[in-house]
Design an enzyme around this catalytic site. Structure first.
Site, short mmCIF file in Angstrom:
data_model
loop_
_atom_site.label_atom_id
_atom_site.label_comp_id
_atom_site.label_asym_id
_atom_site.label_seq_id
_atom_site.Cartn_x
_atom_site.Cartn_y
_atom_site.Cartn_z
CG LEU A 107 -29.28 31.41 1.23
CD1 LEU A 107 -29.41 30.01 1.82
CD2 LEU A 107 -30.35 32.32 1.77
CG HIS A 320 -16.19 4.48 -19.37
ND1 HIS A 320 -17.11 4.20 -18.40
CD2 HIS A 320 -16.92 4.72 -20.51
CE1 HIS A 320 -18.34 4.29 -18.91
NE2 HIS A 320 -18.24 4.59 -20.18
CD GLU A 345 -29.61 23.80 -1.79
OE1 GLU A 345 -30.31 23.62 -0.79
OE2 GLU A 345 -29.82 24.66 -2.63
C1 LIG Z 1 -22.20 25.68 -8.31
C2 LIG Z 1 -22.61 26.37 -7.04
C3 LIG Z 1 -23.85 26.96 -6.94
C4 LIG Z 1 -24.23 27.61 -5.76
N1 LIG Z 1 -25.44 28.25 -5.73
C5 LIG Z 1 -25.77 29.00 -4.64
C6 LIG Z 1 -26.96 29.81 -4.63
O1 LIG Z 1 -27.75 29.80 -5.58
N2 LIG Z 1 -27.21 30.59 -3.55
C7 LIG Z 1 -26.37 30.63 -2.47
O2 LIG Z 1 -26.67 31.35 -1.53
N3 LIG Z 1 -25.22 29.88 -2.46
C8 LIG Z 1 -24.90 29.08 -3.50
N4 LIG Z 1 -23.73 28.34 -3.52
C9 LIG Z 1 -22.81 28.45 -2.36
C10 LIG Z 1 -22.73 27.18 -1.53
O3 LIG Z 1 -23.93 26.95 -0.83
C11 LIG Z 1 -21.50 27.34 -0.60
O4 LIG Z 1 -20.36 27.27 -1.41
C12 LIG Z 1 -21.45 26.30 0.49
O5 LIG Z 1 -22.50 26.48 1.43
C13 LIG Z 1 -20.12 26.29 1.24
O6 LIG Z 1 -19.74 27.57 1.64
P1 LIG Z 1 -18.27 28.13 1.30
O7 LIG Z 1 -18.03 27.88 -0.14
O8 LIG Z 1 -18.16 29.50 1.82
O9 LIG Z 1 -17.28 27.15 2.09
P2 LIG Z 1 -16.81 27.31 3.66
O10 LIG Z 1 -18.00 27.48 4.54
O11 LIG Z 1 -15.72 28.32 3.72
O12 LIG Z 1 -16.21 25.86 3.88
C14 LIG Z 1 -14.90 25.46 3.44
C15 LIG Z 1 -14.62 24.06 4.00
O13 LIG Z 1 -14.61 24.11 5.45
C16 LIG Z 1 -15.53 23.18 5.96
N5 LIG Z 1 -16.12 23.72 7.21
C17 LIG Z 1 -16.63 24.97 7.44
N6 LIG Z 1 -17.07 25.07 8.70
C18 LIG Z 1 -16.86 23.86 9.29
C19 LIG Z 1 -17.11 23.32 10.59
N7 LIG Z 1 -17.69 24.05 11.55
N8 LIG Z 1 -16.76 22.04 10.83
C20 LIG Z 1 -16.18 21.28 9.85
N9 LIG Z 1 -15.92 21.72 8.61
C21 LIG Z 1 -16.27 23.00 8.33
C22 LIG Z 1 -16.59 23.03 4.88
O14 LIG Z 1 -17.31 21.81 5.02
C23 LIG Z 1 -15.72 23.05 3.63
O15 LIG Z 1 -15.14 21.78 3.42
C24 LIG Z 1 -23.36 27.65 -4.66
C25 LIG Z 1 -22.09 27.03 -4.76
C26 LIG Z 1 -21.72 26.39 -5.92
C27 LIG Z 1 -20.36 25.76 -6.00
#
Ligand SMILES: Cc1cc2nc3c(=O)[nH]c(=O)nc-3n(C[C@H](O)[C@H](O)[C@H](O)COP(=O)(O)OP(=O)(O)OC[C@H]3O[C@@H](n4cnc5c(N)ncnc54)[C@H](O)[C@@H]3O)c2cc1C
Length: 368
Positions: A107, A320, A345
């Site tokens: 996604l 700890h 997620e």
């Molecule tokens: C170990 C790991 C495994 C993953 N596996 C998958 C996978 O298999 N498939 C997949 O598709 N994705 C995967 N992801 C991606 C993950 O779902 C995203 O990182 C997550 O949804 C957040 O998106 P972003 O990193 O772009 O952060 P952003 O959306 O850029 O957010 C950055 C910060 O801004 C805040 N923010 C953004 N919009 C708003 C708003 N409107 N109001 C308030 N706060 C807001 C967020 O809460 C966050 O604190 C994985 C991530 C990790 C770290």
């Protein structure tokens, strides 16, 4: 109201617990250090029939990284089971359930995380197939998985309405897996960016109807967030167990530190908060088997459990003392593994958005 597990539920829990103790816990530290993907364990899980019916909590503390790839498999399985044709289900689900192949979801993109509807990966029709092009990031099981649910848009200008969901077989030339991410935790779970260059998907592999991609993704996330809540609870339980054992053994000022009120009270808070998160998650899991919208309930469980585990692991490290900062003690790894649960997620902020949106349509939140 009944707070007991049924006999079959207890049998599954005991089987999973025994497997976690024998096969997951012993190597968890070594896998964290090496980052090695435990293919053999995955095969054993398939043989036990556990990939088709997840009970993730019991894995938690013992092998969180194992859970990460299992949850990814469960996500695609759920999306296909709910939105796929009979033919697609028959083709994709059995090998996933047997553990012969892994899968996951694609996604997230460089410019589209919390705001999934702004994604830029495109699809176009080419005879009896679609061709997908774009960049996906943070993909769990990239490079080792076969089947992935991918979201792509017909035309980015259409916003959410232009997005459709597909099952992509990643074992093809148009799928270019980038180098593995070097992560803080979940280190033996494989995560990488993926570039799609005219990756081909048979027309029959579309999930739901054209333009229903966001619906497919959101419905799948409603369920899969429960898996993350359960993961958080498993990690929190393991951290509490470690802290309790340590606090009874470690002596300072002439007695075990658990007898110092500040330490005992810290453990009491960990215990009470964990129990609250656990029952919220169990209730959400129970509701997920019944008709009705799950969005608010699963967001509540994921929000509370993931925020709770982060407080619990931090407290476990504190109990700890200096040893909590050492790789020799499991709480150091649990602290790192827990961190991601408020991020993936859907971040905690996104869970609050889901709950707040539901509240806007409600007059009262009373459930009984
Ligand atoms: C170990 C790991 C495994 C993953 N596996 C998958 C996978 O298999 N498939 C997949 O598709 N994705 C995967 N992801 C991606 C993950 O779902 C995203 O990182 C997550 O949804 C957040 O998106 P972003 O990193 O772009 O952060 P952003 O959306 O850029 O957010 C950055 C910060 O801004 C805040 N923010 C953004 N919009 C708003 C708003 N409107 N109001 C308030 N706060 C807001 C967020 O809460 C966050 O604190 C994985 C991530 C990790 C770290």
């Amino acid at each position: 109201m009944d707070f007991e597990f049924s006999e079959p539920q207890r049998m599954v829990r005991d089987m999973v617990r025994a497997f976690a103790a024998e096969r997951l816990r012993p190597g968890a530290g070594a896998r964290d250090a090496s980052g090695e993907f435990p293919a053999e364990i995955f095969r054993e899980l398939g043989e036990l029939g556990l990939l088709g019916m997840m009970t993730p909590e019991a894995y938690g503390g013992a092998g969180t990284e194992t859970l990460a790839y299992l949850l990814a498999v469960e996500e695609i399985a759920r999306a296909v089971a709910h939105f796929g044709s009979e033919e697609l289900k028959g083709r994709v689900l059995p090998p996933l359930a047997r553990g012969e192949v892994l899968g996951g979801i694609m996604l997230t993109e460089p410019g589209a995380g919390s705001d999934l509807a702004s994604l830029r990966t495109t699809y176009r029709r080419d005879g009896d197939r679609f061709l997908l092009s774009g960049s996906k990031v943070w993909i769990t099981n990239a490079g080792i998985g076969a089947y992935f649910v991918v979201l792509a848009t017909r035309d980015a200008a259409l916003g959410a309405k232009g997005i459709s969901a597909f099952v992509l077989d990643a074992r093809q030339q148009g799928v270019l897996v980038q180098p593995r991410e070097k992560k803080m935790g979940l280190r033996s779970s494989v995560t990488a960016a993926v570039i799609l260059e005219d990756a081909a998907v048979p027309v029959a592999n579309m999930l739901g109807s054209e333009g229903e991609g966001m619906k497919v993704a959101l419905a799948t996330l409603d369920h899969s967030r429960l898996g993350i809540a359960a993961q958080a609870i498993g990690v929190a339980q393991a951290a509490l167990d470690e802290a309790l054992t340590y606090a009874k053994q470690r002596e300072q000022f002439g007695r075990p530190i658990i007898e110092h009120e500040a330490v005992g009270f810290r453990l009491a808070d960990m215990d009470a908060e964990l129990e609250a998160a656990r029952w919220l998650t169990y209730r959400a899991a129970w509701l997920s088997e019944r008709p009705g919208r799950l969005g608010r309930t699963s967001a509540q469980a994921k929000l509370v459990a993931s925020e709770t585990v982060n407080r619990v692991v931090a407290a476990a490290v504190q109990v700890h003392g200096g040893y909590g900062y050492s790789r020799e003690f499991a709480v150091e790894r649990l602290y790192r593994d827990a961190r991601v649960t408020t991020i993936y997620e859907g971040t905690s902020e996104v869970q609050r958005m889901v709950i707040a949106r539901a509240l806007r349509n409600m007059v009262t939140t009373a459930t009984a």
